[in-house]
Scaffold this motif. Structure first.
Motif, PDB file in Angstrom:
ATOM      1  N   ARG A 151     -12.878  39.790   0.999  1.00  0.00           N
ATOM      2  CA  ARG A 151     -12.551  38.852  -0.067  1.00  0.00           C
ATOM      3  C   ARG A 151     -11.630  39.558  -1.060  1.00  0.00           C
ATOM      4  NH1 ARG A 151     -16.056  34.503  -0.951  1.00  0.00           N
ATOM      5  NH2 ARG A 151     -15.603  34.567  -3.177  1.00  0.00           N
ATOM      6  N   PHE A 152     -10.797  38.768  -1.735  1.00  0.00           N
ATOM      7  CA  PHE A 152      -9.843  39.341  -2.663  1.00  0.00           C
ATOM      8  C   PHE A 152      -9.743  38.449  -3.896  1.00  0.00           C
ATOM      9  CE2 PHE A 152      -8.284  42.512   0.274  1.00  0.00           C
ATOM     10  CZ  PHE A 152      -8.588  41.948   1.509  1.00  0.00           C
ATOM     11  N   ASP A 153      -9.553  39.078  -5.068  1.00  0.00           N
ATOM     12  CA  ASP A 153      -9.392  38.292  -6.276  1.00  0.00           C
ATOM     13  C   ASP A 153      -7.943  37.808  -6.375  1.00  0.00           C
ATOM     14  OD1 ASP A 153      -7.858  40.413  -7.274  1.00  0.00           O
ATOM     15  OD2 ASP A 153      -9.513  41.286  -8.400  1.00  0.00           O
ATOM     16  N   ARG A 154      -7.605  37.130  -7.449  1.00  0.00           N
ATOM     17  CA  ARG A 154      -6.272  36.536  -7.552  1.00  0.00           C
ATOM     18  C   ARG A 154      -5.181  37.580  -7.740  1.00  0.00           C
ATOM     19  NH1 ARG A 154      -5.339  35.957 -13.171  1.00  0.00           N
ATOM     20  NH2 ARG A 154      -7.253  35.990 -14.438  1.00  0.00           N
TER      21      ARG A 154
ATOM     22  N   ASN B 241      -5.130  40.042  -5.650  1.00  0.00           N
ATOM     23  CA  ASN B 241      -5.127  40.582  -4.285  1.00  0.00           C
ATOM     24  C   ASN B 241      -5.824  41.938  -4.196  1.00  0.00           C
ATOM     25  OD1 ASN B 241      -4.581  39.778  -1.680  1.00  0.00           O
ATOM     26  ND2 ASN B 241      -2.629  40.863  -1.563  1.00  0.00           N
ATOM     27  N   TRP B 242      -6.731  42.191  -5.152  1.00  0.00           N
ATOM     28  CA  TRP B 242      -7.551  43.403  -5.145  1.00  0.00           C
ATOM     29  C   TRP B 242      -8.832  43.108  -4.372  1.00  0.00           C
ATOM     30  CZ3 TRP B 242      -6.679  48.320  -6.685  1.00  0.00           C
ATOM     31  CH2 TRP B 242      -7.766  49.174  -6.891  1.00  0.00           C
ATOM     32  N   PRO B 243      -9.298  44.027  -3.515  1.00  0.00           N
ATOM     33  CA  PRO B 243     -10.535  43.753  -2.761  1.00  0.00           C
ATOM     34  C   PRO B 243     -11.689  43.424  -3.693  1.00  0.00           C
ATOM     35  CG  PRO B 243      -9.440  45.710  -1.908  1.00  0.00           C
ATOM     36  CD  PRO B 243      -8.712  45.344  -3.168  1.00  0.00           C
ATOM     37  N   GLN B 244     -12.337  42.321  -3.431  1.00  0.00           N
ATOM     38  CA  GLN B 244     -13.495  41.922  -4.232  1.00  0.00           C
ATOM     39  C   GLN B 244     -14.748  42.395  -3.505  1.00  0.00           C
ATOM     40  OE1 GLN B 244     -14.401  37.689  -4.745  1.00  0.00           O
ATOM     41  NE2 GLN B 244     -14.430  38.045  -6.945  1.00  0.00           N
ATOM     42  N   ILE B 245     -15.421  43.369  -4.073  1.00  0.00           N
ATOM     43  CA  ILE B 245     -16.570  43.994  -3.440  1.00  0.00           C
ATOM     44  C   ILE B 245     -17.839  43.423  -4.063  1.00  0.00           C
ATOM     45  CG2 ILE B 245     -17.714  46.160  -2.892  1.00  0.00           C
ATOM     46  CD1 ILE B 245     -14.961  45.844  -1.607  1.00  0.00           C
ATOM     47  N   LEU B 246     -18.616  42.711  -3.261  1.00  0.00           N
ATOM     48  CA  LEU B 246     -19.836  42.068  -3.737  1.00  0.00           C
ATOM     49  C   LEU B 246     -21.052  42.731  -3.115  1.00  0.00           C
ATOM     50  CD1 LEU B 246     -18.880  38.270  -3.518  1.00  0.00           C
ATOM     51  CD2 LEU B 246     -18.527  39.868  -5.415  1.00  0.00           C
ATOM     52  N   LYS B 247     -22.114  42.768  -3.907  1.00  0.00           N
ATOM     53  CA  LYS B 247     -23.408  43.269  -3.438  1.00  0.00           C
ATOM     54  C   LYS B 247     -24.423  42.161  -3.614  1.00  0.00           C
ATOM     55  CE  LYS B 247     -24.662  47.281  -4.910  1.00  0.00           C
ATOM     56  NZ  LYS B 247     -24.989  48.399  -5.820  1.00  0.00           N
ATOM     57  N   LEU B 248     -25.126  41.833  -2.544  1.00  0.00           N
ATOM     58  CA  LEU B 248     -26.149  40.798  -2.613  1.00  0.00           C
ATOM     59  C   LEU B 248     -27.344  41.325  -3.386  1.00  0.00           C
ATOM     60  CD1 LEU B 248     -26.198  37.941  -1.580  1.00  0.00           C
ATOM     61  CD2 LEU B 248     -27.398  38.719   0.457  1.00  0.00           C
TER      62      LEU B 248
ATOM     63  N   LYS C 280       0.258  44.055   3.302  1.00  0.00           N
ATOM     64  CA  LYS C 280       0.423  43.372   2.016  1.00  0.00           C
ATOM     65  C   LYS C 280      -0.683  43.777   1.053  1.00  0.00           C
ATOM     66  CE  LYS C 280       2.007  40.078  -0.783  1.00  0.00           C
ATOM     67  NZ  LYS C 280       1.001  40.064  -1.829  1.00  0.00           N
ATOM     68  N   HIS C 281      -1.920  43.822   1.539  1.00  0.00           N
ATOM     69  CA  HIS C 281      -3.029  44.243   0.688  1.00  0.00           C
ATOM     70  C   HIS C 281      -2.848  45.687   0.238  1.00  0.00           C
ATOM     71  CE1 HIS C 281      -5.566  40.919   2.678  1.00  0.00           C
ATOM     72  NE2 HIS C 281      -5.318  40.562   1.421  1.00  0.00           N
ATOM     73  N   LEU C 282      -2.450  46.548   1.154  1.00  0.00           N
ATOM     74  CA  LEU C 282      -2.274  47.963   0.810  1.00  0.00           C
ATOM     75  C   LEU C 282      -1.194  48.147  -0.235  1.00  0.00           C
ATOM     76  CD1 LEU C 282      -2.542  49.570   4.370  1.00  0.00           C
ATOM     77  CD2 LEU C 282      -4.273  49.548   2.579  1.00  0.00           C
ATOM     78  N   ALA C 283      -0.108  47.380  -0.108  1.00  0.00           N
ATOM     79  CA  ALA C 283       0.973  47.487  -1.087  1.00  0.00           C
ATOM     80  C   ALA C 283       0.521  47.012  -2.463  1.00  0.00           C
ATOM     81  CB  ALA C 283       2.181  46.684  -0.609  1.00  0.00           C
ATOM     82  N   ASP C 284      -0.204  45.889  -2.502  1.00  0.00           N
ATOM     83  CA  ASP C 284      -0.680  45.369  -3.789  1.00  0.00           C
ATOM     84  C   ASP C 284      -1.703  46.312  -4.420  1.00  0.00           C
ATOM     85  OD1 ASP C 284       0.931  43.175  -3.519  1.00  0.00           O
ATOM     86  OD2 ASP C 284      -0.637  41.851  -2.750  1.00  0.00           O
TER      87      ASP C 284
ATOM     88  N   GLY D 132     -14.147  34.981  -6.558  1.00  0.00           N
ATOM     89  CA  GLY D 132     -13.337  34.419  -5.504  1.00  0.00           C
ATOM     90  C   GLY D 132     -13.121  32.973  -5.853  1.00  0.00           C
ATOM     91  N   HIS D 133     -12.060  32.404  -5.377  1.00  0.00           N
ATOM     92  CA  HIS D 133     -11.715  31.049  -5.782  1.00  0.00           C
ATOM     93  C   HIS D 133     -12.613  30.024  -5.132  1.00  0.00           C
ATOM     94  CE1 HIS D 133      -8.298  32.864  -7.673  1.00  0.00           C
ATOM     95  NE2 HIS D 133      -7.910  33.394  -6.525  1.00  0.00           N
ATOM     96  N   ASP D 134     -13.425  30.435  -4.163  1.00  0.00           N
ATOM     97  CA  ASP D 134     -14.284  29.477  -3.485  1.00  0.00           C
ATOM     98  C   ASP D 134     -15.716  29.577  -3.958  1.00  0.00           C
ATOM     99  OD1 ASP D 134     -14.479  31.497  -0.466  1.00  0.00           O
ATOM    100  OD2 ASP D 134     -14.582  31.969  -2.588  1.00  0.00           O
ATOM    101  N   ILE D 135     -15.932  30.220  -5.111  1.00  0.00           N
ATOM    102  CA  ILE D 135     -17.302  30.399  -5.563  1.00  0.00           C
ATOM    103  C   ILE D 135     -17.689  29.416  -6.635  1.00  0.00           C
ATOM    104  CG2 ILE D 135     -18.803  31.995  -6.757  1.00  0.00           C
ATOM    105  CD1 ILE D 135     -17.681  34.170  -5.260  1.00  0.00           C
ATOM    106  N   GLY D 136     -16.774  29.032  -7.460  1.00  0.00           N
ATOM    107  CA  GLY D 136     -17.153  28.119  -8.527  1.00  0.00           C
ATOM    108  C   GLY D 136     -17.714  28.854  -9.712  1.00  0.00           C
ATOM    109  N   ASP D 137     -18.093  28.097 -10.723  1.00  0.00           N
ATOM    110  CA  ASP D 137     -18.576  28.705 -11.954  1.00  0.00           C
ATOM    111  C   ASP D 137     -19.922  29.366 -11.734  1.00  0.00           C
ATOM    112  OD1 ASP D 137     -16.371  27.803 -13.188  1.00  0.00           O
ATOM    113  OD2 ASP D 137     -17.313  26.011 -14.051  1.00  0.00           O
ATOM    114  N   HIS D 138     -20.151  30.409 -12.520  1.00  0.00           N
ATOM    115  CA  HIS D 138     -21.444  31.076 -12.462  1.00  0.00           C
ATOM    116  C   HIS D 138     -21.755  31.633 -13.826  1.00  0.00           C
ATOM    117  CE1 HIS D 138     -18.505  34.261 -11.834  1.00  0.00           C
ATOM    118  NE2 HIS D 138     -19.401  35.071 -12.374  1.00  0.00           N
TER     119      HIS D 138
END
Length: 835
Positions: free
Chosen positions: A454-457, A459-466, A563-567, A613-619
Motif C-alpha cells: 500500500r502507498f500513501d498519496r 507514493n511512500w510505502p504505507q506500513i500498517l500493523k494490525l 517508479k516507487h523506488l524513484a519517488d 490509504g485512499h480506500d480506508i475512509g475516515d477513522h
C-alpha cells in the motif's frame, strides 16, 4: 392401545403423516375407526431413496466437496484413498492447497493429515482442549530433577519475600509493644485468587501489605519501606505530554500547518508524595485527601497465616537433604559449541554468528534445527539460556501438521463472537508506522495490502500493523486449530508449554485465579526489505517483563517497482533536509568530519491523516502514550545463505558500510541499499531483522538514547522531545547508522540476525530488542517465565513501579512474585512425600 408401527411420509407436510395401528386387541369393547392405508406409488418402489450414510454412497457416489460443501463445481473431485470418506473438488485443491498435488491428495487428504483448513475443521477445538488436558509423561527421575532445579533457582527469591515480611512484622510488633510471636495479623477480605495491587505504585501484592480499614487503600511493603526511609520512588506525579499533528506533507519534509493537538495534563498535579511521612511510632498514615486516602494503614495478609515462612522452611529442608547443584549444569560452564580453537558445529546445530564484539565469547548464538531436537539438547539450551543469550530454533514449524498460516485462512478460522453483528468484524484497528496512530481498515483491504503493498498519496510505502487481532485475549478460543498447531510446534516444551510446562513457573497459578495474559498473540504487519528511515515496519526498542518465544509463521514479499523506488529516493532527500532544519539546525550537517548524511531514526507517524490509504475512509485518531506499542527492528548488515538456512554476520561489512555519496556530490545520500546488503537481504529467505542487546549493555544503551533522543522521531513524525525511560517508552528504533554510531561512541552492539520462515526466537527477560520486517509477516508469540530469569523479572517489576502513573509500563501485569510462591509450593509438594 399399542402403537406398533409409525410410518412417516416425508413429503414436506407433517399433517399428512399416516399411522397404522395394531388391531390385535380390538376385543376390549371400544370401537376404533381406522384410516385407509395409503398405497405407495409403484415408481417410488422402483427407485428407493438414496441413503446418504450408506458406505457405497459416501465412497463412490457422493460429489460433495469437504472444503466448500458443494457438489456442482466444474473440474471434478479427488477422493481420498486413505479414509475413503472425504473428497475435495479440483478448484478447492488449487485455491486452498496449492502445495499438495492431486496424487498426494488421493493418498491422504488434508483431513487425514490433520491440516484441513475448511471452516468447520478450523473451528474445531478438540485439539486445543486435548493439549490443555494432556499430562506430560515425565519419568520419576526427570520429575525429581526438574522440580529440584526449579526449587534451587526460586528459593532465594522466596526468601527475599519472606525477609521483607519479617521486617514489616517486627516493625509492627515493636509499634504495638509486643513480641513477634504474639503478633496476630488479620486477613484481608480478599480471596487468594484475587489480584491485589498497591494503590501507589501498581505493584502486585502477594501476602503482607498495609490497608486502610476505612477506604481500603492498599500499600505494598516496598512503598512502606521507602516512606520510612524518606525516599518514596513508586507512584509519583503523572507526566504531561503534547503532540502536534502537521499532516502528511510534514511527514515527508514540508513545514506543514498544525492540524490537531493531542495533549494530556496530569490528573493529580498536587499529589504530594514527597510529603508522605511515617508517624513517630513507625506507623504509616493513609495518604492525604489529595491522594485519595484517609485513616491509618494497618498490616494485613492475603494468604493463610505464615504461608511464606513455612514454605521457606520446607524448601530449605528439602534443599539441604538433596543436592541439585549439578542438575542442569551451571551458567559458567563452557558450552559444547566452543572448543579451545573456537566455535564448532555440534551435530546439526551450527552456531550462528550474530555480533563481532572484541574479547567476547558470546558472539555466536545457539541455533538448533527444530526437527532434530532431542531430550539431551535441553541441557545445551539451558547453558545458553542461563547466560542470558537468545536462542534461535530453525524450522520449528516443520514439526507441526503443516496447517496453513495464510492470512485469509486465519481470517476464515477466526470464530465470531455470539450476538455481535458480523459486519463489525470486517473492520479492524491498524497502526500506521509513519505517525504511530491507529485507524480502522477493512480486513480484506488490509490483507490485500499485506500481499501487494500500500502507498500513501506521496507514493511512500504505507506500513500498517494490525492491532489486537483476533479481537480476544484468548487466542485459542478464536483460533483453536492454529493455537493447537502453534503450541505443538514449540521447542523445549518444558519451558514453553503454557498448560503443563514443568519449568514454566507461570503454569502453577491457582486455577480460579485471574492469570496474566501470556498469549499466544499474533503480530501481523506489512514490511519491505529497504530500510526507509521513516515509517519502517518496526517493533521499537523495548524490554519484555518475561521471557518470550516468537515464531515467524508466514511471509509475503512486496516488490517495489522503479517508479516507487524513484519517488522514495526523492522523499528521503526531503526527509534529510527536514532533519537538518529541525534536529541539527539549519546549515549544520550530521557529521562535519566526513560529510555523511544521517537519516535520523525509525520515524513514527501518528494517525492524523484520515488517510489510511485512499480506500480506508475516515477513522478516529487515537494518540495515547499507553497505546503506543511496538516490537523492535534491526539493520541490514548481513548476508543470507538460503542453502544453510542461516544468516552469516557480515561484521566487516557493518564496519565498512558507508552511506553512498550522491553522484552529484552535493551531500551524502542514504541510498536504498547500503553496498550489497539490501540485495543480500532480499535474496534471503528471512522475513524479520532482529537486534537483541545484552543485559550488561543496557546502561550504555540508555545513555546513548538520552544523548541522541532528538535524532529520533515518533508520534506525528515529530522529533522525540522528552524521555521518561529510554527503553520502556518504546519511542526509539536504532537504524543501521545509529547502531554503527552506538558502537563507535560506547563500544556496544547487539546480536543481529534475520528470522526466517518457521524460526522460533527465544528472547530472555531483560534483554532490550527491536525488530524490522523485511517482508509482510505474521508472527505468533508466547510469554513464559523460566527459573533462570526470575531475577530479571523481579528487577523489571521494581523498575516499572518507579515509572509515572500514566506511563504505559506502570503496572505489574506479570505478578512474578505470586508466581514464585505458587511454583515453589508446587515443587515442594512433588519433592516432599509428606505434602
Amino acid at each position: 392401545m399399542d402403537v406398533s408401527k409409525v410410518r412417516h411420509i416425508n413429503d414436506g407436510n407433517l399433517d399428512d403423516a399416516k399411522t397404522t395401528i395394531d388391531t390385535s386387541q380390538q376385543g376390549c369393547g371400544r370401537e376404533h375407526r381406522l384410516r385407509a392405508r395409503k398405497v405407495q406409488k409403484e415408481e417410488s418402489l422402483e427407485k428407493p431413496q438414496k441413503r446418504k450414510m450408506d458406505k457405497h454412497f459416501i465412497e463412490e457416489v457422493s460429489l460433495m466437496c469437504h472444503q466448500c460443501q458443494r457438489n456442482d463445481k466444474k473440474g471434478g473431485i479427488v477422493r481420498c484413498l486413505k479414509c475413503k470418506r472425504k473428497r475435495f473438488c479440483i478448484p478447492c485443491i488449487k485455491n486452498w492447497y496449492p502445495q499438495i498435488s492431486e496424487s498426494d491428495f488421493a493418498n491422504a487428504c488434508p483431513y487425514c493429515r490433520g491440516n484441513c483448513n475448511c471452516k468447520a475443521c478450523l473451528r474445531q477445538d478438540v485439539q486445543i482442549k486435548n493439549l490443555m488436558l494432556e499430562e506430560k509423561n515425565y519419568t520419576k527421575e526427570q520429575e525429581f530433577e526438574y522440580n529440584g532445579y526449579l526449587l534451587q533457582a526460586l528459593l532465594p527469591f522466596l526468601k527475599r519475600l519472606d525477609d521483607e515480611q519479617v521486617i514489616e512484622a517486627e516493625t509492627e510488633a515493636k509499634r504495638q509493644g509486643i513480641s513477634l510471636s504474639e503478633l496476630k495479623i488479620p486477613k484481608s477480605d480478599v480471596s487468594e485468587s484475587e489480584r491485589v495491587y498497591c494503590d501507589n505504585c501498581k505493584t502486585s501484592i502477594v501476602d503482607f501489605h498495609r490497608s486502610c480499614p476505612s477506604c481500603s487503600y492498599d500499600l505494598c511493603l516496598i512503598c512502606c519501606r521507602e516512606i520510612r526511609e524518606g525516599e518514596l520512588k513508586g507512584g509519583g506525579e503523572e507526566v504531561p505530554f503534547q503532540f502536534l499533528s502537521r499532516g502528511l506533507d510534514y511527514y515527508h519534509g514540508a513545514v506543514g500547518k498544525v492540524q490537531e493537538t493531542v495533549e494530556s495534563s496530569p490528573k493529580d498535579c498536587s499529589k504530594p508524595t514527597s510529603e508522605w511521612k511515617m508517624n513517630e511510632d513507625g506507623s504509616i498514615p493513609c495518604p492525604s485527601k489529595e491522594m485519595n486516602g484517609c485513616g491509618l494503614l494497618e498490616l494485613r495478609r492475603t494468604l493463610a497465616e505464615n504461608s511464606i515462612s513455612e514454605l521457606v522452611k520446607k524448601a530449605e529442608k528439602i534443599a539441604e537433604t538433596c543436592n541439585y547443584m549439578n542438575v542442569c549444569g551451571t551458567p559458567a560452564q563452557q558450552c559444547s559449541c566452543f572448543t579451545a580453537e573456537g566455535v564448532t558445529e555440534v551435530g546439526s546445530n551450527k552456531p550462528m554468528k550474530a555480533s563481532s564484539r572484541a574479547d567476547s565469547n558470546d558472539n555466536y548464538l545457539y541455533c538448533p534445527m527444530g526437527k532434530y531436537i532431542e531430550q539431551e539438547d535441553l541441557k545445551h539450551f539451558q547453558q545458553h539460556w542461563a547466560r542470558g543469550e537468545p536462542v534461535i530454533v530453525r524450522n520449528a514449524l516443520e514439526t507441526g501438521s503443516g496447517l496453513s498460516w495464510e492470512p485469509l485462512v486465519m481470517w476464515r478460522a477466526c470464530r465470531q463472537m455470539q450476538h455481535i453483528k458480523h459486519d463489525k468484524h470486517l473492520d479492524v484497528k491498524a497502526i500506521d508506522c509513519l505517525d504511530w496512530c491507529e485507524g480502522e481498515i477493512n480486513i480484506h483491504q488490509f490483507f490485500i495490502g499485506y500481499v501487494k503493498g500500500r502507498f500513501d498519496r506521496k507514493n511512500w510505502p504505507q506500513i500498517l500493523k494490525l492491532k489486537d487481532w483476533p479481537p480476544s485475549t484468548r487466542f485459542e478460543e478464536r483460533l483453536p486449530r492454529h493455537g493447537a498447531e502453534f503450541i505443538s510446534c514449540l521447542p523445549f516444551k518444558e519451558y514453553t508449554n503454557p498448560y503443563n510446562g514443568i519449568l514454566n513457573i507461570a503454569v502453577n497459578m491457582p486455577e480460579d485465579s485471574v492469570k496474566p495474559d501470556m498469549g499466544p498473540k499474533t503480530y501481523i504487519a506489512y514490511g519491505i526489505s529497504h530500510e526507509l528511515g521513516r515509517g519502517d515496519s518496526v517493533t521499537k526498542l523495548h524490554c519484555d517483563m518475561s521471557d518470550a518465544v516468537n515464531v515467524l509463521t508466514h511471509t509475503a514479499e512486496v516488490t517495489l517497482d522503479s517508479k516507487h523506488l524513484a519517488d522514495i529516493k526523492k522523499l528521503k532527500e526531503k526527509h534529510w533536509e527536514q532533519d537538518q532544519r529541525e534536529i541539527f539546525g539549519k546549515g549544520i550537517t550530521v557529521d562535519n568530519v566526513n560529510g555523511k548524511r544521517r537519516n535520523g531514526r525509525s520515524s513514527n507517524k501518528a494517525a492524523d491523516e484520515r488517510h489510511f490509504g485512499h480506500d480506508i475512509g475516515d477513522h478516529e485518531t487515537v494518540v495515547a502514550v499507553d497505546e503506543l506499542t511496538g516490537p523492535t527492528v534491526k539493520p541490514d548488515c548481513y548476508t543470507g545463505d538460503s542453502n544453510q538456512n542461516n544468516i552469516e554476520f557480515a561484521t566487516e561489512k557493518c564496519q565498512e558500510a558507508e552511506l553512498d555519496e550522491d553522484k552529484s556530490g552535493e551531500h551524502g545520500e542514504l541510498s536504498l541499499s547500503s553496498g550489497s546488503k539490501s540485495e543480500d537481504l532480499e535474496a534471503a529467505e528471512g522475513g524479520a531483522l532482529w537486534d537483541i542487546f545484552r543485559r550488561q549493555d543496557v546502561p550504555k544503551l540508555e545513555e546513548y538514547l538520552k544523548k541522541h533522543c532528538r535524532e529520533f522521531r515518533h508520534i506525528y513524525c515529530r522529533p522525540v522531545e522528552q524521555v521518561t525511560h529510554p527503553i520502556h517508552d518504546q519511542n526509539f528504533y536504532l537504524t543501521m547508522e545509529h547502531k554503527k554510531k552506538l558502537k563507535e561512541e560506547y563500544g556496544i552492539e547487539p546480536w543481529t540476525f534475520v528470522q526466517q520462515l518457521g524460526d522460533a526466537v527465544f528472547i530472555p527477560a531483560g534483554c532490550p530488542h527491536q525488530v524490522r520486517n523485511l517482508k509482510s509477516c505474521i508472527k505468533v508469540a508466547l510469554d513464559f517465565v523460566s527459573p533462570e530469569n526470575v531475577g530479571e523479572c523481579f528487577r523489571l517489576a521494581e523498575e516499572f513501579r518507579t515509572l509515572p502513573p500514566n506511563h504505559r509500563a506502570n503496572e505489574d501485569k506479570l505478578e512474578v512474585k505470586k508466581m514464585t510462591f505458587y511454583a515453589v509450593k508446587a515443587a515442594v509438594g512433588k519433592l516432599d512425600p509428606d505434602e
